[in-house]
Design an enzyme around this catalytic site. Structure first.
Site, short mmCIF file in Angstrom:
data_model
loop_
_atom_site.label_atom_id
_atom_site.label_comp_id
_atom_site.label_asym_id
_atom_site.label_seq_id
_atom_site.Cartn_x
_atom_site.Cartn_y
_atom_site.Cartn_z
NE ARG A 323 -7.89 -68.74 18.89
CZ ARG A 323 -7.20 -67.62 19.11
NH1 ARG A 323 -7.73 -66.45 18.91
NH2 ARG A 323 -5.95 -67.67 19.54
CG HIS A 327 -7.23 -65.63 14.65
ND1 HIS A 327 -8.55 -65.39 14.95
CD2 HIS A 327 -6.99 -65.07 13.44
CE1 HIS A 327 -9.10 -64.69 13.95
NE2 HIS A 327 -8.18 -64.49 13.03
CE1 TYR A 336 -3.61 -65.17 21.32
CE2 TYR A 336 -1.92 -64.89 19.64
CZ TYR A 336 -3.16 -65.36 20.02
OH TYR A 336 -3.95 -66.01 19.11
#
Ligand SMILES: Cc1ncc(C[n+]2csc(CCOP(=O)(O)OP(=O)(O)O)c2C)c(N)n1
Ligand SMILES: [Mg+2]
Length: 424
Positions: A323, A327, A336
């Protein structure tokens, strides 16, 4: 489960087998460990068993005292067609000579990526609700679309616009959906497909149910269901694949392993080395593939669908991708994961890879690339105009189609929504 009343199971079992097995060894295995319970169960089931016998349970040969004997072994194959730069790793599947198909796949991948960038911008400027980007996952999405037959039934999660576009869903519908308007779930060209599914994993029991219906009706079509890496931790995933395996349903499940479930990396999600191996417990064949390689996605999903269509049962395919974006538009992935990790993932991204492959074969050039980008931009602009010009639905529509008659509590909510709508 009451096997005595299940005609599906009856149809799968050979006549002549019995609850205690065909031979002395089987008989010992069934009654040996827990003889009293086994014989009570056997007599309780005796009348049913006479009509519809259960299958014999093969007994393993006894190991020497204290030693273990391997009773089953499993492997997860990995498959790919192209390297990161789009060079073939070996002989290619026969469809790879269908240049028009590959060019259409490429165009759809670019269309999805261009739409994706526009959708993120619309959200940033307050014209769209939360939006989940598909950036980097286009090969998995479009490869699946290219492998499916029009009459198959698609269950997506929320990112797979490439599959939807391939199957004829309009850009306008996707904008409407993420703008919070349920009319965006009306698919005129593929009405049998299901809308985006946001509750993680909940599409899978529905997909197994749809596949069961196809099997009962003896239809020669399949169900294809996507699930994310995080989705494979849900109980619904295991329940659905267990049923699919037990009933040999025409279901192909594609696990989109994009390495993250929001901020949770796969390594924190599971101790399993692959997600594909989750299929083994359900007795389903599984394979892991390079999900950034549109050719292998098209090939492996095509094989799985053909087997399912021929009555060969389900398959689980784990597509390894990444990805590249956040998100959703509500996320900030820089908090992160490292820049180096994302940069490395960009070097394996799927669109440049397929373009390199096509260009090397003389099937694509810069002029075509420019023309495609212009066409995508024009088409997307037109869809955005149409979306922004669509009058908002009344808030009543949230309540109109839920129950034939509203409960007092729902009536109160509807009235409150009306008051809210008048204020805003
Ligand atoms: C049942 C349920 N629990 C939690 C959530 C919140 N949620 C939204 S997306 C997501 C992560 C899903 O990750 P994955 O399945 O890997 O799909 P991806 O977003 O990476 O495509 C979670 C936990 C949800 N939508 N539904
Ligand atoms: Mg994920």
């Amino acid at each position: 489960m009451d096997r005595s009343v299940d005609p599906e199971i009856a149809a799968h079992h050979k006549p002549g087998t019995s609850t205690t097995g065909d031979g002395a060894e089987d008989s010992a295995a069934v009654t040996g460990a827990d003889g009293a319970a086994a014989s009570a169960a056997a007599s309780a089931a005796a009348s049913a068993a006479a009509a519809i016998p259960a299958p014999a349970i093969p007994a393993p040969a006894m190991p020497a005292a204290g030693e273990a004997r391997v009773v089953a072994r499993f492997e997860i194959p990995y498959r790919a067609c192209l390297d990161r730069d789009g060079r073939p790793l070996g002989p290619l599947p026969s469809f790879a000579s269908d240049v028009e198909l590959l060019r259409r796949m490429y165009r759809t991948m670019v269309r999805a990526r261009t739409f994706d960038a526009k959708a993120v911008n619309l959200q940033r400027t307050g014209k769209l609700g939360t939006y989940p980007s598909c950036l980097g996952q286009e090969a998995t999405h479009v490869g699946v679309g290219a492998a499916m037959h029009p009459e198959d039934v698609l269950f997506t999660v929320y990112r797979e616009i490439g599959t939807k576009f391939w199957r004829g869903v309009e850009l306008y519908s996707v904008l409407m959906y993420w703008g919070g308007d349920e009319r965006g779930t009306i698919y005129t060209r593929n009405p049998q497909d299901f809308p985006f599914c946001v509750p993680i994993g909940s599409q899978l029991p529905q997909a197994a149910g749809a596949a069961f219906a196809m099997q009962i009706r003896a239809e020669r079509r399949c169900t294809l269901a996507f699930v994310g890496d995080g989705g494979t931790s849900q109980g619904a995933f295991y329940e659905a694949i267990n049923m699919a395996g037990a009933k040999a349903l025409p279901l192909v499940c594609v696990i989109v392993n994009n390495r993250y479930a929001i901020s949770v990396p796969v390594s924190q999600q599971t101790a399993a080395r692959t997600l594909a191996q989750k299929a083994i417990a359900a007795g389903i064949p599984a394979v892991q593939i390079d999900g950034n390689d549109a050719l292998i996605v098209r090939q492996v999903v095509g094989e799985a669908l053909a087997r399912a269509r021929a009555g060969g049962g389900p398959t689980i395919i784990e597509a390894l991708t990444y990805r590249l974006g956040d998100h959703t538009t509500s996320d900030d992935a820089t908090r992160y994961r490292s820049r180096e990790e994302v940069d490395d993932a960009w070097r394996a991204e799927p669109i440049a890879r397929l373009r390199n492959f096509l260009t090397a074969r003389g099937a694509w050039n810069d002029t075509e690339e420019e023309a495609l980008k212009r066409a995508c931009a024009e088409e997307i602009d037109a869809a955005v105009k149409q979306y922004l010009a669509t009058p908002k639905q009344s808030t009543d529509s949230m309540f109109d189609y839920v129950l034939a008659e509203l409960t007092p509590a729902l009536r109160a909510q509807r009235d409150e929504a009306r008051r809210y709508a008048q204020r805003s």
